[in-house]
Scaffold this active site. Structure first.
Site, short mmCIF file in Angstrom:
data_model
loop_
_atom_site.label_atom_id
_atom_site.label_comp_id
_atom_site.label_asym_id
_atom_site.label_seq_id
_atom_site.Cartn_x
_atom_site.Cartn_y
_atom_site.Cartn_z
N LYS A 40 0.85 -1.20 0.00
CA LYS A 40 0.00 0.00 0.00
C LYS A 40 0.88 1.25 0.00
CE LYS A 40 -0.34 -0.32 5.04
NZ LYS A 40 -1.17 -0.78 6.17
N TYR A 42 18.36 28.59 8.36
CA TYR A 42 17.16 29.29 8.85
C TYR A 42 17.10 29.26 10.37
CZ TYR A 42 15.06 29.37 4.16
OH TYR A 42 14.79 29.60 2.85
C1 LIG Z 1 -0.41 -1.83 6.77
C2 LIG Z 1 -0.96 -3.11 7.28
C3 LIG Z 1 -0.12 -4.22 7.48
C4 LIG Z 1 1.38 -4.14 7.36
O1 LIG Z 1 1.91 -3.61 8.56
P1 LIG Z 1 3.48 -3.50 8.82
O2 LIG Z 1 3.60 -3.07 10.22
O3 LIG Z 1 3.99 -2.51 7.86
O4 LIG Z 1 4.03 -4.86 8.57
C5 LIG Z 1 -0.70 -5.41 7.83
N1 LIG Z 1 -2.04 -5.52 8.00
C6 LIG Z 1 -2.87 -4.47 7.85
C7 LIG Z 1 -4.33 -4.65 8.07
C8 LIG Z 1 -2.36 -3.23 7.49
O5 LIG Z 1 -3.18 -2.19 7.35
#
Ligand SMILES: *Cc1c(COP(=O)(O)O)cnc(C)c1O
Length: 362
Positions: A33, A258
């Site tokens: 994702k 800055y």
């Molecule tokens: C994003 C997500 C994961 C992956 O989590 P990580 O901590 O990056 O391994 C797994 N399950 C769900 C439902 C998620 O939303």
């Protein structure tokens, strides 16, 4: 050409994926994702095609990008659908679909679908974000089966505190899951990266399941705060690097950047690096945040600006114009930079922009 870039090592990605499978003994959906946490979803999916049991993304827009790139492997929508109209596309593209709320279940019951759905039925075991109530779980399962719209149901939940290895909460969540799913004969998916890597420390007996859902660990960063042997086998996938484009010698007592957030305490040699918060480097990183210059450890000084940041070259006389600077990667761990900047490596990776990604198989 501006030298800022993010090198993506696809060999390391595959090695981390194999580690997730070996550590869990389960099939693994590679979580890609948010554009594979900034690493590029299509390229990462292609690199994992031969071995991945499937992929997981947040929403149908992300899933369609993968299908349009020709990826035919299973793709799970981690938040299911946002509107019932998406169901037709979900069926057409054969996406797997999380059901986390009663309104989604009701929408499936009402829908007329050309093919049965594969549903991952999510239980809220204590995170209290999405997921069905334990008291509703069995009935929801039966209603989905009875709807005639569903071919397969996988039972799933998500841990809220698996990155805290001394915390009993994950074992409590597991207990809630086991109570609620009693008697349901179906595949199970529970573990994210910290639960995969921390399995033996989180649960009274090793947790085995049919599917795991590794995200962050695929990209080679530790999901734990501070060093953890369980994460030692991970290989960083992204190297964010650039070069020194300016050098200046300052006497003691001179401000840099800055807001004069850094004032030299001694005669100081300052290197200017072509990398800024517009590339996704965290603006909140304070003076002292580690960097690596031609392989030597050094530190950020002064405020990060949009296109540039400044580093300390005082103790690195060999370094100068054109020196390579690693902001994170194998020499400087993204999780260390994240800790300095008061955030997590997840956010560093997702924030990556502008700096082009350059892929290698090493
Ligand atoms: C994003 C997500 C994961 C992956 O989590 P990580 O901590 O990056 O391994 C797994 N399950 C769900 C439902 C998620 O939303």
């Amino acid at each position: 050409m501006r030298p800022a870039r993010a090198l993506i090592d696809l060999q390391a990605l595959r090695a981390n994926y194999r580690l997730a499978r070996e550590a869990s003994g389960a099939r693994a959906l590679a979580v890609i994702k948010a554009d594979a946490y900034g690493h590029g979803a299509v390229r990462c999916a292609q690199a994992l095609l031969d071995e991945a049991g499937g992929f997981a993304v947040a929403c149908i827009e992300e899933a369609l990008e993968l299908r349009e790139a020709g990826i035919r492997a299973p793709i799970l929508l981690l938040e299911g659908f946002f509107e019932a109209e998406e169901l037709e596309l979900i069926v057409r593209h054969d996406f797997w679909c999380v059901v986390h709320s009663m309104w989604q279940l009701e929408a499936i019951e009402r829908a007329s679908l050309a093919m049965p759905l594969c549903v991952w039925l999510k239980l809220d075991t204590g995170m209290h974000r999405v997921g069905l109530e334990p008291a509703d779980y069995q009935a929801a399962y039966q209603r989905l089966l009875a709807s005639g719209k569903v071919g397969k149901i996988v039972l799933m939940s998500h841990f809220a505190r698996a990155d805290e290895l001394g915390c009993p909460r994950s074992a409590e969540q597991l207990h809630v899951f086991e109570q609620a799913r009693q008697g349901l004969v179906a595949e199970v998916s529970l573990c994210n990266s910290p639960a995969i890597l921390g399995n033996r420390l989180l649960f009274p007996k090793p947790l085995s399941s049919d599917w795991v859902r590794p995200g962050l660990m695929l990209y080679g960063a530790s999901p734990f705060e501070g060093p953890q042997a369980a994460a030692d086998g991970l290989q960083p996938v992204m190297t964010l690097e650039s070069r020194i484009i300016g050098v200046r010698e300052l006497p003691a007592g001179e401000p840099v950047g800055y807001g004069a957030r850094f004032v030299s305490e001694r005669p100081t040699r300052v290197g200017v690096v072509a990398m800024g918060y517009a590339d996704g480097y965290p603006r909140h990183a304070p003076t002292g945040t580690p960097v690596s210059i031609d392989g030597q450890p050094s530190r950020l000084i002064g405020r990060v600006s949009m296109d540039m940041l400044t580093v300390d070259l005082t103790d690195l006389p060999q370094a100068g114009l054109g020196s390579r600077v690693e902001l994170w990667g194998r020499e400087v761990l993204a999780s260390d930079v994240a800790a300095w900047a008061g955030t997590i490596p997840y956010q560093l990776f997702c924030n990556l922009k502008r700096a082009p990604r350059v892929y290698s198989e090493r």
